[in-house]
Motif scaffolding. Structure first.
Motif, PDB file in Angstrom:
ATOM      1  N   LEU A  34      30.535  33.836  40.158  1.00  0.00           N
ATOM      2  CA  LEU A  34      30.515  35.099  40.888  1.00  0.00           C
ATOM      3  C   LEU A  34      31.379  36.131  40.194  1.00  0.00           C
ATOM      4  O   LEU A  34      32.492  35.866  39.822  1.00  0.00           O
ATOM      5  CB  LEU A  34      31.052  34.900  42.315  1.00  0.00           C
ATOM      6  CG  LEU A  34      30.097  34.352  43.348  1.00  0.00           C
ATOM      7  CD1 LEU A  34      30.830  34.283  44.681  1.00  0.00           C
ATOM      8  CD2 LEU A  34      28.861  35.208  43.487  1.00  0.00           C
ATOM      9  N   ASP A  35      30.856  37.293  40.017  1.00  0.00           N
ATOM     10  CA  ASP A  35      31.641  38.369  39.417  1.00  0.00           C
ATOM     11  C   ASP A  35      31.113  39.706  39.934  1.00  0.00           C
ATOM     12  O   ASP A  35      29.925  39.901  40.046  1.00  0.00           O
ATOM     13  CB  ASP A  35      31.508  38.324  37.887  1.00  0.00           C
ATOM     14  CG  ASP A  35      32.530  39.215  37.218  1.00  0.00           C
ATOM     15  OD1 ASP A  35      33.152  40.031  37.912  1.00  0.00           O
ATOM     16  OD2 ASP A  35      32.680  39.111  35.999  1.00  0.00           O
ATOM     17  N   PHE A  40      32.793  48.445  45.748  1.00  0.00           N
ATOM     18  CA  PHE A  40      32.327  47.446  46.716  1.00  0.00           C
ATOM     19  C   PHE A  40      32.492  47.949  48.144  1.00  0.00           C
ATOM     20  O   PHE A  40      33.541  48.479  48.496  1.00  0.00           O
ATOM     21  CB  PHE A  40      33.123  46.147  46.497  1.00  0.00           C
ATOM     22  CG  PHE A  40      32.520  45.001  47.225  1.00  0.00           C
ATOM     23  CD1 PHE A  40      31.463  44.288  46.680  1.00  0.00           C
ATOM     24  CD2 PHE A  40      32.987  44.644  48.485  1.00  0.00           C
ATOM     25  CE1 PHE A  40      30.879  43.256  47.374  1.00  0.00           C
ATOM     26  CE2 PHE A  40      32.405  43.612  49.185  1.00  0.00           C
ATOM     27  CZ  PHE A  40      31.348  42.902  48.631  1.00  0.00           C
ATOM     28  N   GLU A  44      32.264  45.244  56.913  1.00  0.00           N
ATOM     29  CA  GLU A  44      31.165  44.320  57.193  1.00  0.00           C
ATOM     30  C   GLU A  44      30.305  44.787  58.350  1.00  0.00           C
ATOM     31  O   GLU A  44      30.732  45.553  59.201  1.00  0.00           O
ATOM     32  CB  GLU A  44      31.715  42.937  57.579  1.00  0.00           C
ATOM     33  CG  GLU A  44      32.621  42.294  56.560  1.00  0.00           C
ATOM     34  CD  GLU A  44      34.095  42.596  56.781  1.00  0.00           C
ATOM     35  OE1 GLU A  44      34.423  43.488  57.601  1.00  0.00           O
ATOM     36  OE2 GLU A  44      34.915  41.951  56.114  1.00  0.00           O
ATOM     37  N   SER A 101      29.064  34.397  49.822  1.00  0.00           N
ATOM     38  CA  SER A 101      29.358  35.292  48.694  1.00  0.00           C
ATOM     39  C   SER A 101      29.740  36.670  49.245  1.00  0.00           C
ATOM     40  O   SER A 101      30.457  37.422  48.602  1.00  0.00           O
ATOM     41  CB  SER A 101      28.157  35.383  47.758  1.00  0.00           C
ATOM     42  OG  SER A 101      27.005  35.753  48.490  1.00  0.00           O
ATOM     43  N   SER A 103      31.222  37.444  52.701  1.00  0.00           N
ATOM     44  CA  SER A 103      31.869  37.185  54.005  1.00  0.00           C
ATOM     45  C   SER A 103      31.527  35.835  54.643  1.00  0.00           C
ATOM     46  O   SER A 103      31.610  34.824  53.947  1.00  0.00           O
ATOM     47  CB  SER A 103      31.719  38.368  54.956  1.00  0.00           C
ATOM     48  OG  SER A 103      32.177  39.544  54.322  1.00  0.00           O
ATOM     49  N   CYS A 117      29.142  41.789  54.134  1.00  0.00           N
ATOM     50  CA  CYS A 117      29.578  43.080  53.605  1.00  0.00           C
ATOM     51  C   CYS A 117      28.734  43.474  52.409  1.00  0.00           C
ATOM     52  O   CYS A 117      27.636  42.960  52.230  1.00  0.00           O
ATOM     53  CB  CYS A 117      31.047  42.971  53.238  1.00  0.00           C
ATOM     54  SG  CYS A 117      31.334  41.670  52.023  1.00  0.00           S
ATOM     55  N   THR A 288      36.276  36.777  41.369  1.00  0.00           N
ATOM     56  CA  THR A 288      36.556  37.349  40.052  1.00  0.00           C
ATOM     57  C   THR A 288      35.865  38.703  39.954  1.00  0.00           C
ATOM     58  O   THR A 288      34.692  38.794  40.302  1.00  0.00           O
ATOM     59  CB  THR A 288      35.995  36.427  38.946  1.00  0.00           C
ATOM     60  OG1 THR A 288      36.574  35.152  39.072  1.00  0.00           O
ATOM     61  CG2 THR A 288      36.254  37.000  37.573  1.00  0.00           C
ATOM     62  N   CYS A 290      38.498  40.148  41.401  1.00  0.00           N
ATOM     63  CA  CYS A 290      39.453  40.244  42.497  1.00  0.00           C
ATOM     64  C   CYS A 290      38.715  40.061  43.810  1.00  0.00           C
ATOM     65  O   CYS A 290      37.476  40.069  43.846  1.00  0.00           O
ATOM     66  CB  CYS A 290      40.146  41.610  42.487  1.00  0.00           C
ATOM     67  SG  CYS A 290      38.986  42.967  42.723  1.00  0.00           S
ATOM     68  N   GLY A 291      39.476  39.916  44.882  1.00  0.00           N
ATOM     69  CA  GLY A 291      38.860  39.763  46.205  1.00  0.00           C
ATOM     70  C   GLY A 291      39.164  38.386  46.778  1.00  0.00           C
ATOM     71  O   GLY A 291      39.384  37.420  46.032  1.00  0.00           O
ATOM     72  N   PHE A 292      39.181  38.328  48.089  1.00  0.00           N
ATOM     73  CA  PHE A 292      39.573  37.087  48.765  1.00  0.00           C
ATOM     74  C   PHE A 292      38.805  36.963  50.079  1.00  0.00           C
ATOM     75  O   PHE A 292      38.589  37.956  50.786  1.00  0.00           O
ATOM     76  CB  PHE A 292      41.076  37.139  49.052  1.00  0.00           C
ATOM     77  CG  PHE A 292      41.581  36.050  49.961  1.00  0.00           C
ATOM     78  CD1 PHE A 292      41.998  34.818  49.435  1.00  0.00           C
ATOM     79  CD2 PHE A 292      41.648  36.244  51.341  1.00  0.00           C
ATOM     80  CE1 PHE A 292      42.468  33.820  50.282  1.00  0.00           C
ATOM     81  CE2 PHE A 292      42.116  35.250  52.183  1.00  0.00           C
ATOM     82  CZ  PHE A 292      42.534  34.024  51.644  1.00  0.00           C
ATOM     83  N   SER A 293      38.390  35.735  50.393  1.00  0.00           N
ATOM     84  CA  SER A 293      37.759  35.460  51.688  1.00  0.00           C
ATOM     85  C   SER A 293      38.294  34.142  52.222  1.00  0.00           C
ATOM     86  O   SER A 293      38.489  33.189  51.455  1.00  0.00           O
ATOM     87  CB  SER A 293      36.243  35.301  51.526  1.00  0.00           C
ATOM     88  OG  SER A 293      35.633  36.548  51.374  1.00  0.00           O
ATOM     89  N   ILE A 308      39.286  40.286  51.981  1.00  0.00           N
ATOM     90  CA  ILE A 308      40.100  41.325  51.350  1.00  0.00           C
ATOM     91  C   ILE A 308      39.403  41.876  50.107  1.00  0.00           C
ATOM     92  O   ILE A 308      39.020  41.115  49.208  1.00  0.00           O
ATOM     93  CB  ILE A 308      41.496  40.774  50.989  1.00  0.00           C
ATOM     94  CG1 ILE A 308      42.208  40.349  52.288  1.00  0.00           C
ATOM     95  CG2 ILE A 308      42.323  41.842  50.244  1.00  0.00           C
ATOM     96  CD1 ILE A 308      43.426  39.496  52.113  1.00  0.00           C
ATOM     97  N   THR A 309      39.231  43.188  50.083  1.00  0.00           N
ATOM     98  CA  THR A 309      38.727  43.912  48.911  1.00  0.00           C
ATOM     99  C   THR A 309      39.912  44.718  48.387  1.00  0.00           C
ATOM    100  O   THR A 309      40.282  45.737  48.981  1.00  0.00           O
ATOM    101  CB  THR A 309      37.569  44.853  49.337  1.00  0.00           C
ATOM    102  OG1 THR A 309      36.465  44.046  49.731  1.00  0.00           O
ATOM    103  CG2 THR A 309      37.130  45.772  48.217  1.00  0.00           C
TER     104      THR A 309
HETATM  105  C1  LIG Z   1      36.274  39.194  49.365  1.00  0.00           C
HETATM  106  S1  LIG Z   1      34.670  39.781  49.316  1.00  0.00           S
HETATM  107  C2  LIG Z   1      34.509  40.096  51.016  1.00  0.00           C
HETATM  108  C3  LIG Z   1      34.551  41.469  51.428  1.00  0.00           C
HETATM  109  C4  LIG Z   1      35.065  41.763  52.793  1.00  0.00           C
HETATM  110  N1  LIG Z   1      34.071  42.251  53.631  1.00  0.00           N
HETATM  111  C5  LIG Z   1      36.223  42.696  52.674  1.00  0.00           C
HETATM  112  O1  LIG Z   1      36.146  43.613  51.894  1.00  0.00           O
HETATM  113  O2  LIG Z   1      37.226  42.548  53.266  1.00  0.00           O
HETATM  114  C6  LIG Z   1      34.811  41.305  48.546  1.00  0.00           C
HETATM  115  C7  LIG Z   1      35.748  41.363  47.369  1.00  0.00           C
HETATM  116  O3  LIG Z   1      35.388  40.392  46.421  1.00  0.00           O
HETATM  117  C8  LIG Z   1      34.978  41.018  45.209  1.00  0.00           C
HETATM  118  N2  LIG Z   1      33.847  40.269  44.638  1.00  0.00           N
HETATM  119  C9  LIG Z   1      33.801  39.784  43.391  1.00  0.00           C
HETATM  120  N3  LIG Z   1      32.615  39.176  43.183  1.00  0.00           N
HETATM  121  C10 LIG Z   1      31.913  39.271  44.305  1.00  0.00           C
HETATM  122  C11 LIG Z   1      30.611  38.848  44.690  1.00  0.00           C
HETATM  123  N4  LIG Z   1      29.813  38.228  43.874  1.00  0.00           N
HETATM  124  N5  LIG Z   1      30.207  39.104  45.931  1.00  0.00           N
HETATM  125  C12 LIG Z   1      31.019  39.749  46.771  1.00  0.00           C
HETATM  126  N6  LIG Z   1      32.245  40.171  46.473  1.00  0.00           N
HETATM  127  C13 LIG Z   1      32.694  39.951  45.241  1.00  0.00           C
HETATM  128  C14 LIG Z   1      34.619  42.454  45.574  1.00  0.00           C
HETATM  129  O4  LIG Z   1      34.713  43.322  44.487  1.00  0.00           O
HETATM  130  C15 LIG Z   1      35.644  42.699  46.643  1.00  0.00           C
HETATM  131  O5  LIG Z   1      36.899  42.977  46.110  1.00  0.00           O
END
Ligand SMILES: C[S@@+](CC[C@H](N)C(=O)[O-])C[C@H]1O[C@@H](n2cnc3c(N)ncnc32)[C@H](O)[C@@H]1O
Length: 397
Positions: A34-35, A40, A44, A101, A103, A117, A288, A290-293, A308-309
């Protein structure tokens, strides 16, 4: 390879680390590939469908495990229409929590919560969900006209033009919902300041007040905290580059760095300590670049989820839980002190047996003070069927 394929055939399938439950899994192949480096849409779209008031009160003819009877391949097909994939899943006797991928998805015996999201098409899940419940749960109706309850909500979008037409504006979303649920019993609200920040909320309980209260009746409650302008130091913790060289024995090309680092980030930021409960089970993922779920199952039957975005310019984080225990004041403070957003609002939607107990629950939060923040807005709606909505908007001082 999809999780269901991994599940059935692939010998490399590995059980979720630390799991005591054979239904848990991690999709390692997707996790390492995933990248996303583009802008973004963090906020959500949140869809919650209740087929009955509780898991002990399922519609006639349903299998005892209700919605959990739907096979993983069916869930995956539904998510294909939404344009997202399963990263991993943790389970308890009462629920399945999928990290996606984009949320999260929670499947209980009698209700389903889909939170997605980015540019996902959350409401495209309705058609496949209808087909799945008809096929696997013996749901007998031809549509959702008599559904027990449905909720749909989202914050204002940051990049609405990038969305599919259905999600470009609230009006289109309402039209789509009206295709499936009775328009005559729909309630739709836009809550908050239209200039700064606001929240859209749709609720449709048909003509179902809650059935006679008994010990199994589950009273509905959801707390959300939606944050923007995340503090740059806190946001930095969720950037992969901060960890380069810190784990020399790991090969990010081949190992499931995302899940391992996700757990580390959770611990570093004390996000695993937000909920004070008897038992918790966490699943977390670091994206990758960045970002966290994360998803957490609490005492088997409650959930909390955090996304987290961290990107500067459109930083955003969301926290959501249906956990009714513990102090809300402490919980909200822990989330805010970890992420230190420039602005945030909380929405608290609560159902109660009667107006008096409802006031007590709302009172717990309505006067909450958060160190370092001032409250600019407080809005309370008393809604049908003893539902109440509290919305509070805060800005860093
Ligand atoms: C953690 S996800 C979930 C988003 C959530 N709704 C939020 O923003 O709090 C979004 C983050 O992951 C990153 N990311 C990296 N690769 C991703 C992917 N393939 N799909 C979704 N988010 C991705 C995005 O750029 C963003 O920083």
């Amino acid at each position: 390879m999809t999780p269901s394929a991994i599940f059935k055939d692939d010998q490399t399938f590995s059980e979720y680390e630390g799991s005591m439950h054979d239904l848990d899994f991690v999709n390692h192949k997707l996790s390492v590939n995933l990248d996303s480096t583009n802008a973004f849409e963090g906020p959500e779209k949140l869809l919650e469908i209740w087929f009955s008031p509780s898991s002990d009160d399922l519609p006639d003819g349903w299998p005892r495990d209700g919605l959990r009877h739907i096979p993983l391949s069916g869930i995956e097909c539904m998510l294909d229409d939404v344009n997202c994939k399963i990263l991993s899943k943790i389970s308890s006797p009462d629920m399945d929590a999928y990290l996606l991928s984009e949320s999260s998805l929670f499947v209980f015996i009698h209700k389903m919560i889909l939170k997605t999201c980015g540019t996902t098409t959350t409401l495209f899940s309705l058609e496949p969900i209808l087909k799945l419940v008809q096929k696997y749960c013996h749901y007998s109706a031809a549509d959702f006209r008599d559904i027990y309850r449905v909720f749909y909500s989202r914050r204002m979008l940051m990049f609405p033009d990038r969305q599919n037409d259905v999600h470009k504006c609230w009006h289109n979303e309402m039209l789509w919902l009206d295709k499936y649920f009775p328009a005559c019993t729909a309630d739709s609200y836009i809550v908050g300041n239209l200039v700064t920040d606001h929240w859209h909320f749709y609720m449709n309980c048909g003509n179902h007040a809650h059935s006679p209260i008994n010990s199994s009746t589950e009273l509905d409650e959801t707390l959300e905290i939606l944050m923007t302008d995340i503090d740059s130091h806190s946001a930095g913790v969720f950037e992969m580059c901060q960890y380069s060289g810190k784990f020399p024995n790991m090969n990010p090309e081949t190992e499931d760095y995302g899940h391992i680092l996700g757990k580390k980030m959770m611990h570093l930021m004390q996000l695993d300590k937000i909920i004070d409960a008897k038992s918790v089970k966490h699943d977390a993922f670091a994206f990758t670049p960045c970002g966290f779920s994360s998803n957490t199952i609490i005492e088997d039957k409650y959930y909390c989820t955090l996304h987290i975005t961290p990107e500067r310019g459109w930083s955003y984080a969301s926290f959501e839980t249906n956990y009714m225990g513990g102090s809300k004041q402490k919980l909200i403070n822990k989330v805010i002190q970890a992420l230190k957003p420039g602005k945030f609002f909380l929405s608290f939607v609560k159902e109660s047996k009667n107006p008096n107990s409802l006031n007590l629950a709302i009172d717990q939060i309505r006067d909450i003070s958060i160190q370092g923040y001032r409250r600019d807005d407080r809005i309370i709606y008393d809604m049908k069927f003893n539902y109440c909505l509290l919305y509070c908007y805060f800005v860093k001082k």
